[in-house]
Design a protein around this motif. Structure first.
Motif, PDB file in Angstrom:
ATOM      1  N   LEU A 292       0.854  -1.109   0.080  1.00 53.36           N
ATOM      2  CA  LEU A 292      -0.030   0.067  -0.061  1.00 53.36           C
ATOM      3  C   LEU A 292       0.878   1.249  -0.061  1.00 53.36           C
ATOM      4  O   LEU A 292       0.675   2.145  -0.742  1.00 53.36           O
ATOM      5  N   LEU A 293       1.757   1.206   0.714  1.00 54.19           N
ATOM      6  CA  LEU A 293       2.734   2.425   0.878  1.00 54.19           C
ATOM      7  C   LEU A 293       3.385   2.740  -0.333  1.00 54.19           C
ATOM      8  O   LEU A 293       3.606   3.844  -0.982  1.00 54.19           O
ATOM      9  N   ALA A 294       4.028   1.657  -0.905  1.00 53.73           N
ATOM     10  CA  ALA A 294       4.787   1.683  -2.171  1.00 53.73           C
ATOM     11  C   ALA A 294       3.914   2.365  -3.262  1.00 53.73           C
ATOM     12  O   ALA A 294       4.275   2.853  -4.167  1.00 53.73           O
ATOM     13  N   ALA A 295       2.704   1.405  -3.613  1.00 52.48           N
ATOM     14  CA  ALA A 295       1.875   1.731  -4.422  1.00 52.48           C
ATOM     15  C   ALA A 295       1.443   3.050  -4.408  1.00 52.48           C
ATOM     16  O   ALA A 295       1.306   3.781  -5.508  1.00 52.48           O
ATOM     17  N   ASP A 296       1.140   3.681  -3.190  1.00 52.08           N
ATOM     18  CA  ASP A 296       0.355   4.871  -3.061  1.00 52.08           C
ATOM     19  C   ASP A 296       1.555   5.949  -3.596  1.00 52.08           C
ATOM     20  O   ASP A 296       1.066   7.039  -4.149  1.00 52.08           O
ATOM     21  N   LEU A 297       2.833   5.788  -3.188  1.00 54.53           N
ATOM     22  CA  LEU A 297       3.758   6.787  -3.457  1.00 54.53           C
ATOM     23  C   LEU A 297       4.177   6.560  -5.098  1.00 54.53           C
ATOM     24  O   LEU A 297       4.349   7.644  -5.676  1.00 54.53           O
ATOM     25  N   SER A 298       4.055   5.552  -5.795  1.00 52.05           N
ATOM     26  CA  SER A 298       3.944   5.468  -7.015  1.00 52.05           C
ATOM     27  C   SER A 298       3.001   6.256  -7.874  1.00 52.05           C
ATOM     28  O   SER A 298       3.133   6.833  -8.825  1.00 52.05           O
ATOM     29  N   GLU A 299       1.940   6.465  -7.276  1.00 54.92           N
ATOM     30  CA  GLU A 299       0.856   7.175  -7.843  1.00 54.92           C
ATOM     31  C   GLU A 299       0.877   8.624  -7.616  1.00 54.92           C
ATOM     32  O   GLU A 299       0.694   9.584  -8.331  1.00 54.92           O
ATOM     33  N   ALA A 300       1.383   9.060  -6.363  1.00 58.48           N
ATOM     34  CA  ALA A 300       1.185  10.397  -5.908  1.00 58.48           C
ATOM     35  C   ALA A 300       2.606  11.306  -6.135  1.00 58.48           C
ATOM     36  O   ALA A 300       2.540  12.189  -6.274  1.00 58.48           O
ATOM     37  N   SER A 301       3.928  10.397  -6.818  1.00 62.04           N
ATOM     38  CA  SER A 301       5.139  11.204  -7.040  1.00 62.04           C
ATOM     39  C   SER A 301       5.662  10.583  -8.243  1.00 62.04           C
ATOM     40  O   SER A 301       5.980   9.362  -8.390  1.00 62.04           O
ATOM     41  N   LYS A 302       5.768  11.566  -9.290  1.00 66.71           N
ATOM     42  CA  LYS A 302       6.412  11.051 -10.382  1.00 66.71           C
ATOM     43  C   LYS A 302       8.146  11.032 -10.549  1.00 66.71           C
ATOM     44  O   LYS A 302       8.592  10.151 -10.737  1.00 66.71           O
ATOM     45  N   ASP A 303       8.446  11.713  -9.417  1.00 68.51           N
ATOM     46  CA  ASP A 303       9.921  11.822  -9.221  1.00 68.51           C
ATOM     47  C   ASP A 303      10.522  10.343  -8.632  1.00 68.51           C
ATOM     48  O   ASP A 303      11.572   9.970  -8.843  1.00 68.51           O
ATOM     49  N   ASP A 304       9.530   9.798  -7.626  1.00 65.62           N
ATOM     50  CA  ASP A 304      10.140   8.667  -6.960  1.00 65.62           C
ATOM     51  C   ASP A 304       9.330   7.472  -7.629  1.00 65.62           C
ATOM     52  O   ASP A 304       9.173   6.311  -6.931  1.00 65.62           O
ATOM     53  N   ALA A 305       8.902   7.546  -8.763  1.00 63.01           N
ATOM     54  CA  ALA A 305       7.731   6.464  -9.159  1.00 63.01           C
ATOM     55  C   ALA A 305       8.922   5.140  -9.523  1.00 63.01           C
ATOM     56  O   ALA A 305       8.596   3.848  -9.365  1.00 63.01           O
ATOM     57  N   GLY A 306      10.032   5.391 -10.038  1.00 56.86           N
ATOM     58  CA  GLY A 306      11.226   4.375 -10.299  1.00 56.86           C
ATOM     59  C   GLY A 306      11.253   3.511  -9.300  1.00 56.86           C
ATOM     60  O   GLY A 306      11.162   2.208  -9.062  1.00 56.86           O
ATOM     61  N   ILE A 307      11.713   4.072  -7.904  1.00 61.58           N
ATOM     62  CA  ILE A 307      12.269   3.465  -6.752  1.00 61.58           C
ATOM     63  C   ILE A 307      10.683   2.656  -6.200  1.00 61.58           C
ATOM     64  O   ILE A 307      10.730   1.535  -5.398  1.00 61.58           O
ATOM     65  N   ALA A 308       9.757   3.533  -6.302  1.00 60.05           N
ATOM     66  CA  ALA A 308       8.410   2.756  -5.896  1.00 60.05           C
ATOM     67  C   ALA A 308       7.912   1.579  -6.639  1.00 60.05           C
ATOM     68  O   ALA A 308       7.533   0.756  -5.738  1.00 60.05           O
ATOM     69  N   THR A 309       8.075   1.783  -7.928  1.00 56.61           N
ATOM     70  CA  THR A 309       7.675   0.463  -8.606  1.00 56.61           C
ATOM     71  C   THR A 309       8.672  -0.688  -8.266  1.00 56.61           C
ATOM     72  O   THR A 309       8.228  -1.784  -8.400  1.00 56.61           O
ATOM     73  N   THR A 310      10.151  -0.439  -7.957  1.00 58.15           N
ATOM     74  CA  THR A 310      10.929  -1.681  -7.746  1.00 58.15           C
ATOM     75  C   THR A 310      10.330  -2.095  -6.565  1.00 58.15           C
ATOM     76  O   THR A 310      10.262  -3.163  -6.170  1.00 58.15           O
ATOM     77  N   LEU A 311       9.908  -1.467  -5.347  1.00 56.05           N
ATOM     78  CA  LEU A 311       9.573  -1.778  -3.915  1.00 56.05           C
ATOM     79  C   LEU A 311       8.305  -2.626  -4.398  1.00 56.05           C
ATOM     80  O   LEU A 311       8.044  -3.488  -3.686  1.00 56.05           O
ATOM     81  N   VAL A 312       7.292  -2.054  -5.252  1.00 57.11           N
ATOM     82  CA  VAL A 312       6.189  -2.802  -5.651  1.00 57.11           C
ATOM     83  C   VAL A 312       6.238  -4.181  -6.044  1.00 57.11           C
ATOM     84  O   VAL A 312       5.848  -5.131  -5.657  1.00 57.11           O
ATOM     85  N   THR A 313       7.197  -4.283  -6.992  1.00 56.53           N
ATOM     86  CA  THR A 313       7.683  -5.582  -7.596  1.00 56.53           C
ATOM     87  C   THR A 313       8.289  -6.472  -6.520  1.00 56.53           C
ATOM     88  O   THR A 313       7.928  -7.572  -6.763  1.00 56.53           O
ATOM     89  N   VAL A 314       9.401  -6.100  -5.689  1.00 54.93           N
ATOM     90  CA  VAL A 314       9.918  -6.998  -4.697  1.00 54.93           C
ATOM     91  C   VAL A 314       8.859  -7.419  -3.646  1.00 54.93           C
ATOM     92  O   VAL A 314       8.851  -8.545  -3.190  1.00 54.93           O
ATOM     93  N   THR A 315       7.944  -6.460  -3.264  1.00 55.55           N
ATOM     94  CA  THR A 315       6.874  -6.968  -2.394  1.00 55.55           C
ATOM     95  C   THR A 315       5.662  -7.928  -2.896  1.00 55.55           C
ATOM     96  O   THR A 315       5.596  -8.830  -2.389  1.00 55.55           O
ATOM     97  N   CYS A 316       5.379  -7.850  -4.372  1.00 48.47           N
ATOM     98  CA  CYS A 316       4.525  -8.742  -4.982  1.00 48.47           C
ATOM     99  C   CYS A 316       5.103 -10.114  -5.125  1.00 48.47           C
ATOM    100  O   CYS A 316       4.702 -11.037  -4.895  1.00 48.47           O
ATOM    101  N   LEU A 317       6.656 -10.191  -5.416  1.00 49.32           N
ATOM    102  CA  LEU A 317       7.383 -11.376  -5.370  1.00 49.32           C
ATOM    103  C   LEU A 317       7.404 -12.225  -4.109  1.00 49.32           C
ATOM    104  O   LEU A 317       7.270 -13.193  -3.915  1.00 49.32           O
ATOM    105  N   LEU A 318       7.515 -11.285  -2.938  1.00 45.46           N
ATOM    106  CA  LEU A 318       7.553 -11.988  -1.731  1.00 45.46           C
ATOM    107  C   LEU A 318       6.272 -12.405  -1.457  1.00 45.46           C
ATOM    108  O   LEU A 318       6.159 -13.587  -0.673  1.00 45.46           O
ATOM    109  N   LEU A 319       5.103 -11.960  -1.703  1.00 48.95           N
ATOM    110  CA  LEU A 319       3.683 -12.099  -1.555  1.00 48.95           C
ATOM    111  C   LEU A 319       3.606 -13.740  -2.138  1.00 48.95           C
ATOM    112  O   LEU A 319       3.022 -14.410  -1.692  1.00 48.95           O
TER     113      LEU A 319
END
Length: 681
Positions: free
Chosen positions: A40-67
């Motif tokens: 929730l935190l990482a995906a929300d950051l990806s939607e709210a900030s274009k500057d941090d979208a890259g690292i946020a997308t990486t965190l979302v991907t890692v989180t989904c893989l762990l899930l």
């Protein structure tokens, strides 16, 4: 060694009732919860900030893989065995702890990234968090629906698994095709639902080795074998109600503006959402719909069915079997009235069935309304419906009123019971839902039976061997020839007492096999355990073994375990809910059944007797009603229906069996088998 007794049920698993502080599955569930918050935190950051979208997308991907890894691990562990394991191996627990530590590490990294993001403090909606309630309800609906498919035959499971696999694959292809046109949060939400559907399909296709054994068919099981799905939909209803009550209540409180003065716009995680207007706080539409549409639909269905059932009680001459005793004929009208009320309460299975069906329809309606309401085009379409403008405000009022009234009712019942001292209704409810051991449900409620059953089994072994410590593998050598046990159990106590007998059998068998050279002979060990159990007699009264526990939990308490005839569910209408519902005794070996375990059986001595009365709303025969079969019923005895120690003519219900003449006769009959006098050891 998972099940030392041959041809015995799950109750004889040695470790079924052993308490566990935690389990690998429980640790994995905690890891999944942490990963959900991280997502929730990482995906929300990806939607709210274009500057941090890259690292946020990486965190979302890692989180989904762990899930995916966590879900795959739990599915793999659950596919190995359906019986209680002897113990959790180090490798499982170590792997679960690695997953938990990894989830916390990713969570901490996400929190640091969010705090240092350039969007911190800016006004932006929590778009992903607003979508989560809808996704969770959809996931719970998928899992609850899968409960209807848990006890399928092998071929049917493969067919349904293949169908669900195809549906999930089509959904994934649609998501991939719309990836560039839909927001990432929406695509991820539908992707999670498709992945859950795919996991259910894989589980069904691997269900061949876990197919249930049904000697009497589906008619001997609650809701024709669909009990897991019915109970899960009922749980979904309660979860939706509680969540709606909390969110709507807190939301209304926040809309009053009580916290506006506590804003801290300098905090890195604070977002200026209100601009001095508390009414800007928006409660997600799903909570209004779940608290209004779903709860109202279920209540309406239950009230209508209850009214029809109540009216049908006075059709015909009433419940005339067993006939009222001659000494109680002057109180026929009072007894017949209580019999009618008891018959109404015994139709609870049908009410739950209807509530689950209404919940299923309500979930579909709530999800459809929520998706339309949150979509711009769909919202406009709803607004142009002729009845929407009138129904929408009324639905909000109904949801708030229903949630408030239910909360007041629960608190009022608890307070009134505490003040008047009439009982413990919430405690009684807890007793009914918390008896099942946590061997296969690590997050279940605290289970008192995990302490009661082993302790009762140990007490029985201590008495029979005259030893305070019974951990010695050669403890069966100390069995005292003169020691006997008459185990008298009432209501839910019968469930615990029978479980203790099976646990004693498994425990004694396990220790006998470990006792040395003699223990290597399994047949000799079985004979010694049989001799131990033949010293136990069982007297039950006011029990629900045959119609409730035997139907809801057929693998634990079904006819094949107890050795008694089966029974179909109660009729919807008519004065007698159990008329014509008799099923024969299943043709299975008797040595693993309760009577055979105690040394009785079809040709052995009487080892088990049951006392019941027709005015008892929770008391049933364990063999048959008098009108069910012309065969002699040696198990059941009917108690008088007027309280034996009251100076007024009060009709007896679920208590005070001890003072009835039928209880004394049953006790004497069991003691007579041992040629013992009353009061002797």
């Amino acid at each position: 060694m998972e099940n030392g007794l041959r041809r015995t049920p799950v109750l004889a698993a040695p470790r079924l009732w052993i308490r566990r502080v935690n389990s690998p599955t429980g640790v994995a569930h905690i890891a999944a919860s942490v990963l959900l918050v991280t997502f929730l935190l990482a995906a929300d950051l990806s939607e709210a900030s274009k500057d941090d979208a890259g690292i946020a997308t990486t965190l979302v991907t890692v989180t989904c893989l762990l899930l995916v890894v966590v879900a795959g691990s739990v599915m793999y562990w659950g596919s190995e065995s359906v019986r209680a394991p002897l113990g959790a191996g180090f490798s499982r627990m170590a792997w679960a702890m690695i997953l938990l530590l990894s989830s916390f590490a990713v969570y901490l990294c996400t929190v640091v990234v969010v705090c240092r993001a350039t969007s911190a403090g800016q006004a932006a909606p929590f778009t992903v968090a607003q979508l989560v309630p809808t996704v969770l309800v959809a996931l719970l609906a998928i899992l609850a629906t899968s409960g209807f498919l848990m006890r399928l035959a092998p071929n049917a499971a493969v067919v349904w698994g293949t169908l669900l696999w195809c549906i999930a694959l089509i959904g994934i292809l649609i998501i991939i095709g719309q990836w560039n046109f839909a927001p990432m949060s929406v695509s991820a939400a539908f992707g999670i639902c498709a992945a859950c559907l795919l996991a259910v399909a894989v589980s069904l296709m691997n269900q061949r080795d876990r197919a249930p054994v049904r000697p009497l068919g589906r008619q001997a099981e609650a809701w024709h074998g669909l009990a897991p799905g019915v109970i899960m939909y009922l749980s979904l209803l309660l979860a939706a109600f509680y969540s709606s009550a909390i969110v709507v209540g807190v939301g209304n409180w926040l809309q009053a503006g009580a916290l506006l003065w506590q804003r801290d716009s300098t905090h890195p995680l604070f977002r200026t959402l209100l601009n001095d207007d508390a009414s800007a706080i928006s409660i997600p539409f799903l909570y209004w719909a779940a608290g209004g549409v779903m709860v109202l639909l279920v209540l309406a269905a239950v009230v209508i069915l209850g009214t029809l059932m109540l009216g049908s009680l006075w059709i015909g001459e009433g419940i005339t079997t067993p006939p009222i005793a001659d000494s109680e004929l002057p109180y026929t009208s009072e007894i017949m009235a209580v019999r009618r009320r008891s018959a109404l309460l015994q139709r609870g299975e049908r009410v739950v069935e209807l509530a689950a069906g209404a919940t299923l329809a309500g979930v579909l309606m709530v999800l459809a309304l929520t998706i339309l309401h949150e979509n711009g085009t769909g919202h406009e379409w709803l607004r142009h419906l002729w009845f929407w403008n009138a129904v929408s405000p009324a639905g909000t009022w109904v949801a708030t009123s229903a949630l408030t009234a239910a909360g007041v009712l629960i608190v009022g019942v608890a307070i009134s019971s505490a003040v008047v001292g009439t009982g413990r209704p919430l405690g009684l409810l807890w007793d009914l839902v918390a008896w099942l051991p946590r061997a296969g449900r690590p997050f279940g409620p605290a289970c008192y039976s995990e302490r009661v059953v082993p302790e009762l089994a140990n007490r029985m072994l201590q008495w029979l061997t005259d030893q305070k410590k019974v951990d010695d593998p050669a403890v069966l050598d100390q069995v005292q020839p003169s020691r006997r046990i008459l185990l008298a159990t009432h209501s839910l106590g019968a469930v615990l007492g029978i479980a203790a007998i099976y646990h004693l059998a498994a425990m004694a068998q396990h220790r006998e096999l470990e006792a040395g050279p003699r223990g290597t002979d399994a047949d000799a060990a079985k004979d010694r355990v049989s001799d131990l159990l033949s010293r136990i007699r069982l007297l039950t009264f006011g029990v629900q073994l045959r119609p409730y526990f035997g139907r809801f939990f057929p693998d634990l308490w079904g006819p094949a375990v107890l050795g008694t005839p089966g029974v179909q569910g109660p009729r919807y209408f008519g004065s007698d809910p159990w008329k014509g519902r008799f099923l024969p005794t299943p043709p299975v070996p008797s040595d693993g059944q309760l009577a055979g375990l105690l040394g009785g059986g079809a040709t052995g001595p009487g080892v088990w007797l049951n006392v019941w009365r027709r005015t008892d709303y929770l008391g049933f025969p364990v063999y048959a009603y008098p009108h069910d079969t012309p065969e002699a019923n040696a198990l059941d005895g009917v108690a008088l229906e007027i309280e034996p120690d009251s100076y007024q003519a009060l009709v007896a219900t679920h208590g005070n069996y001890f003072k009835t003449g039928r209880y004394a006769l049953a006790r004497e009959s069991l003691l007579r088998e041992w040629d013992l006098q009353e009061g002797s050891k």
